[in-house]
Design a protein around this motif. Structure first.
Motif, PDB file in Angstrom:
ATOM      1  N   GLU A   1     -23.621  11.861 -28.290  1.00 10.66           N
ATOM      2  CA  GLU A   1     -24.578  10.816 -27.911  1.00 10.66           C
ATOM      3  C   GLU A   1     -23.878   9.736 -27.089  1.00 10.66           C
ATOM      4  O   GLU A   1     -24.382   9.302 -26.050  1.00 10.66           O
TER       5      GLU A   1
ATOM      6  N   ARG B   1     -22.618  12.598 -32.913  1.00 10.59           N
ATOM      7  CA  ARG B   1     -22.617  11.173 -32.552  1.00 10.59           C
ATOM      8  C   ARG B   1     -21.726  10.920 -31.339  1.00 10.59           C
ATOM      9  O   ARG B   1     -22.062  10.151 -30.441  1.00 10.59           O
TER      10      ARG B   1
ATOM     11  N   LEU C   1     -28.252  14.478 -33.636  1.00 12.13           N
ATOM     12  CA  LEU C   1     -27.950  13.723 -34.862  1.00 12.13           C
ATOM     13  C   LEU C   1     -28.912  14.090 -35.974  1.00 12.13           C
ATOM     14  O   LEU C   1     -30.027  14.357 -35.786  1.00 12.13           O
TER      15      LEU C   1
END
Length: 140
Positions: A87, A84, A140
């Motif tokens: 990202e 995450r 993810l």
């Protein structure tokens, strides 16, 4: 006969995955190196960074903020785990680079041969390529 086809198919898939992994790390390390050098240059305010920022009307302290975020973004992208965070780092670098290109464009500061516009967009393209080529372990 089906065993030969199965072996060939398996070998082909493994070769494709290995090629994608090599492409991912090549693009990611190129991006990481370029952004790291850029961030260090901004933190140390060398290599024309003072003129680059003041020519488009930003205050000088923005170099410290941008340089710090660049270094932290590179660390997040390169270290293992934390998908995450990766990202967010990819998104942040994309917005940072496209924002830099647009800031220079709006200030009519394209540099020699459009360098101030083209370079950040090429970093954004490398960032997109790195994100798109991620292996499963970094998603993810």
């Amino acid at each position: 006969m089906s065993k030969v086809i199965g072996v060939n198919t398996t070998a082909k898939v493994e070769t494709q995955l290995q090629g994608k992994l090599i492409a991912y790390w090549s693009v990611t390390l190129l991006l990481a190196g370029a952004i790291t050098l850029s961030g260090i240059g901004q933190l140390m305010r060398i290599g024309g960074n003072i003129e680059l920022v003041t020519n488009i009307g930003y205050p000088l302290y923005i170099t410290t903020i941008l340089g710090t975020w660049k270094i932290l973004g590179v660390i997040a992208i390169v270290v293992p785990r934390f998908p995450r965070l990766k990202e967010w780092a990819h998104a942040g670098l994309f917005f940072l680079m496209t924002g830099a290109a647009l800031s220079h464009a709006f200030a009519d500061d394209y540099g020699d041969y459009g360098f101030h516009f083209i370079l950040p967009l090429s970093y954004a393209a490398l960032n997109i390529a790195s994100w798109a080529l991620r292996p499963k372990s970094r998603k993810l």
